[in-house]
Design an enzyme around this catalytic site. Structure first.
Site, PDB file in Angstrom:
ATOM      1  N   LYS A 169       5.156  10.942  -9.685  1.00 42.13           N
ATOM      2  CA  LYS A 169       4.753  11.182  -8.294  1.00 42.13           C
ATOM      3  C   LYS A 169       3.289  11.623  -8.216  1.00 42.13           C
ATOM      4  CE  LYS A 169       4.657  12.269  -4.025  1.00 42.13           C
ATOM      5  NZ  LYS A 169       5.035  11.550  -2.845  1.00 42.13           N
ATOM      6  N   CYS A 182      -0.302  15.019   1.369  1.00 40.71           N
ATOM      7  CA  CYS A 182       0.084  14.503   0.053  1.00 40.71           C
ATOM      8  C   CYS A 182      -1.127  14.279  -0.830  1.00 40.71           C
ATOM      9  CB  CYS A 182       0.836  13.198   0.231  1.00 40.71           C
ATOM     10  SG  CYS A 182       2.126  13.335   1.452  1.00 40.71           S
ATOM     11  N   VAL A 205       7.590   7.739   0.286  1.00 42.86           N
ATOM     12  CA  VAL A 205       7.482   6.896   1.472  1.00 42.86           C
ATOM     13  C   VAL A 205       6.167   7.123   2.220  1.00 42.86           C
ATOM     14  CG1 VAL A 205       9.937   6.622   1.836  1.00 42.86           C
ATOM     15  CG2 VAL A 205       8.784   8.630   2.752  1.00 42.86           C
TER      16      VAL A 205
HETATM   17  N1  SAJ Z   1      -7.214   6.357   3.272  1.00 43.41           N
HETATM   18  C1  SAJ Z   1      -8.509   5.892   3.166  1.00 43.41           C
HETATM   19  N2  SAJ Z   1      -8.710   4.635   2.702  1.00 43.41           N
HETATM   20  C2  SAJ Z   1      -7.673   3.822   2.345  1.00 43.41           C
HETATM   21  C3  SAJ Z   1      -6.353   4.316   2.413  1.00 43.41           C
HETATM   22  C4  SAJ Z   1      -6.160   5.593   2.890  1.00 43.41           C
HETATM   23  O1  SAJ Z   1      -9.477   6.596   3.484  1.00 43.41           O
HETATM   24  O2  SAJ Z   1      -7.948   2.680   1.954  1.00 43.41           O
HETATM   25  C5  SAJ Z   1      -6.978   7.731   3.746  1.00 43.41           C
HETATM   26  C6  SAJ Z   1      -6.080   7.807   4.987  1.00 43.41           C
HETATM   27  O3  SAJ Z   1      -6.803   7.638   6.165  1.00 43.41           O
HETATM   28  C7  SAJ Z   1      -5.506   9.185   4.834  1.00 43.41           C
HETATM   29  C8  SAJ Z   1      -5.371   9.352   3.335  1.00 43.41           C
HETATM   30  O4  SAJ Z   1      -6.251   8.408   2.764  1.00 43.41           O
HETATM   31  O5  SAJ Z   1      -6.381  10.187   5.312  1.00 43.41           O
HETATM   32  C9  SAJ Z   1      -3.978   9.148   2.789  1.00 43.41           C
HETATM   33  O6  SAJ Z   1      -3.332   8.066   3.451  1.00 43.41           O
HETATM   34  P1  SAJ Z   1      -2.361   7.048   2.710  1.00 43.41           P
HETATM   35  O7  SAJ Z   1      -1.893   6.064   3.703  1.00 43.41           O
HETATM   36  O8  SAJ Z   1      -3.033   6.512   1.505  1.00 43.41           O
HETATM   37  O9  SAJ Z   1      -1.194   7.940   2.132  1.00 43.41           O
HETATM   38  P2  SAJ Z   1      -0.197   9.051   2.753  1.00 43.41           P
HETATM   39  O10 SAJ Z   1      -0.760  10.397   2.453  1.00 43.41           O
HETATM   40  O11 SAJ Z   1       0.202   8.745   4.135  1.00 43.41           O
HETATM   41  O12 SAJ Z   1       1.089   8.768   1.825  1.00 43.41           O
HETATM   42  C10 SAJ Z   1       0.947   8.847   0.412  1.00 43.41           C
HETATM   43  C11 SAJ Z   1       1.626   7.599  -0.187  1.00 43.41           C
HETATM   44  N3  SAJ Z   1       1.287   7.494  -1.596  1.00 43.41           N
HETATM   45  C12 SAJ Z   1       0.806   6.362  -2.136  1.00 43.41           C
HETATM   46  O13 SAJ Z   1       0.591   5.372  -1.465  1.00 43.41           O
HETATM   47  C13 SAJ Z   1       0.559   6.363  -3.595  1.00 43.41           C
HETATM   48  C14 SAJ Z   1       3.118   7.681   0.011  1.00 43.41           C
HETATM   49  O14 SAJ Z   1       3.776   6.615  -0.682  1.00 43.41           O
HETATM   50  C15 SAJ Z   1       3.645   9.028  -0.500  1.00 43.41           C
HETATM   51  O15 SAJ Z   1       5.041   9.142  -0.300  1.00 43.41           O
HETATM   52  C16 SAJ Z   1       2.958  10.130   0.279  1.00 43.41           C
HETATM   53  O16 SAJ Z   1       1.568  10.042  -0.012  1.00 43.41           O
HETATM   54  C17 SAJ Z   1       3.520  11.469  -0.149  1.00 43.41           C
HETATM   55  O17 SAJ Z   1       4.364  12.013   0.592  1.00 43.41           O
HETATM   56  O18 SAJ Z   1       3.204  11.939  -1.236  1.00 43.41           O
END
Ligand code: SAJ
Length: 424
Positions: free
Chosen positions: A205, A259, A154
């Site tokens: 995952k 994550c 999630v």
């Molecule tokens: N980020 C960017 N550019 C983007 C997207 C994100 O720089 O285009 C950065 C965000 O600011 C942040 C980091 O990446 O610092 C991660 O953010 P995120 O929104 O991509 O992901 P998380 O860490 O909040 O959640 C992820 C999710 N995984 C995927 O989308 C594949 C979520 O579904 C997982 O459950 C979660 O990791 C987890 O618990 O593993």
């Protein structure tokens, strides 16, 4: 299989919502956390984490009598382990919380019970680490008790919706274990439930988060190229994304959270010879705060003695989680470059961070600043009117690290505007 009671170990970002949703769907749930302060707070109706909708759900579940939270593991039909799996300094997986959670189940494990591991873990953790620990009970995994790995997938900020709607993977140590897992999660999961083996589920995952990390790394690298070639990366990405098979993510300050900035290392540690790309992407994203800090230094004509207001410290927009946050790293780098940093994080007004002055109000960050840096695109920052900020600060420079603000409006309000790979 029918489950009436459930013990959830770990009352964090995943365990607490999961326990509450199960309770809301009729199970008798025992939430457990080793942290007494968290347990006492929850029982007094105070949540230690912010997630939209969570507070009401937890309070209702406790009030209904179907969720009780303590520091003890108690006997139940099923056990869910939802504890953190951080990494050590050398980036190897720190499985201590998973191991101690499994050990705490052993005295209570009974024939017919189901144990589920949800924590993100290196391949073979379920079969190689959990099985031997749980079998100390004298019971055999897959026969006397059932055991599966079911990763949480999630997105922070959308946890309650995604827990219900997302597809769920359940990897059993055998088929009976996977099916038992399906019977449990069917209580509330509306998305597809896919059954597989435990190691495949672990890989799935890690592959998901690793592939997102690599995609963000290429966006960050494109931003560096755009800086070099004097191109506006935000415009370039939006044009490239019109192609039907291209979906470039957004560059920014870097990748944080518990994550994506952690999980790829589990694969690198498990198979260093086969993970060059994964490792490089991690290094690219880890180096991004430094790249952005240099741009800020250039934009300000040096940072020595400057007062810099940093807006946002959390690891991504609209969450309160500061773990592994690149915005915090950016604030540190700017401090190290000689600036006086005043940071404001609206989702965690009481955050205490070493080396950084953290203020509880936007006005206090701005009122004496030479420069304003937008580090996290929280909705409330995106909506800020440059004219209003002009009244609150004498700052000359504005730097938008996340492509959220409109250059022309800020210039009209009298600021010198720049940003990460910004031209327009
Ligand atoms: N980020 C960017 N550019 C983007 C997207 C994100 O720089 O285009 C950065 C965000 O600011 C942040 C980091 O990446 O610092 C991660 O953010 P995120 O929104 O991509 O992901 P998380 O860490 O909040 O959640 C992820 C999710 N995984 C995927 O989308 C594949 C979520 O579904 C997982 O459950 C979660 O990791 C987890 O618990 O593993």
């Amino acid at each position: 299989m029918n489950f009436e009671s459930l013990c959830v170990i770990g009352m964090g970002y995943i365990g607490l919502p999961t326990a509450s949703i199960f309770a809301d769907n009729g199970l008798h749930v025992f939430g457990m956390d080793i942290n007494k302060t968290i347990v006492t707070g929850l029982n007094a109706g105070e949540l230690h984490i912010f997630e939209p909708g969570l507070r009401g759900l937890v309070l209702d579940a406790i009030a209904s009598g179907r969720l009780s939270i303590s520091t003890n593991v108690v006997p139940a039909d099923a056990f869910i382990i939802a504890v953190p799996t951080p990494f050590y300094e050398d980036k190897s997986a720190d499985l201590r919380a998973v191991i101690s959670a499994a050990e705490s189940i052993v005295p209570h494990l009974k024939r017919g019970n189901l144990v589920i591991l949800e924590s993100t873990s290196p391949p073979h953790t379920t079969t190689g680490v959990l099985v031997p620990i749980l079998e100390k009970s004298g019971l055999k995994a897959g026969e006397d008790f059932l055991l599966a790995y079911s990763p949480e997938r999630v997105l922070p900020g959308r946890i309650l919706r995604e827990l219900v709607d997302n597809p769920r993977v359940i990897g059993g140590v055998n088929r009976a274990s996977a099916k038992a897992g399906r019977d449990l999660y069917r209580k509330f999961v509306k998305g597809d439930i896919i059954l597989t083996d435990a190691t495949t589920a672990e890989m799935v995952k890690l592959m998901e988060n690793t592939s997102r990390d690599i995609n963000i790394a290429i966006a960050n690298e494109f931003a560096k190229l755009a800086e070099k070639f004097d191109v506006d990366i935000w415009e370039a990405i939006s044009i490239a994304n019109l192609h039907p098979r291209i979906e470039i993510l957004q560059p920014g300050v870097g990748v944080g959270g518990h994550c994506i900035s952690v999980d790829p290392w589990f694969l690198v540690e498990a198979a260093p010879e086969a993970t060059q790309l994964i490792k490089t992407a991690r290094q690219v994203n880890d180096a991004q705060p430094e790249f952005v800090a240099k741009l800020i230094e250039q934009a300000a004509g040096g940072l020595q003695g400057k007062k810099v207001a940093i807006l946002g410290l959390s690891f991504k927009p609209n969450v309160d989680d500061l773990r592994e946050s690149p915005a915090v790293e950016l604030a540190r780098l700017i401090t190290n470059a000689g600036a006086e940093v005043y940071a404001y994080e609206p989702f965690k007004e009481d955050a205490a961070i070493e080396e950084i002055v953290h203020v509880g109000k936007l006005e206090d960050a701005l009122n004496d600043a030479d420069m304003v840096v937008l580090a996290v695109a929280h909705d409330q920052f995106k909506d800020i009117e440059p004219d209003q900020i002009r009244e609150l600060t004498p700052a000359e420079f504005v730097f938008d690290a996340v492509g959220a603000w409109d250059k022309i409006s800020w210039e009209k309000a009298g600021f010198q505007f720049s940003g990460l790979a910004r031209k327009y």
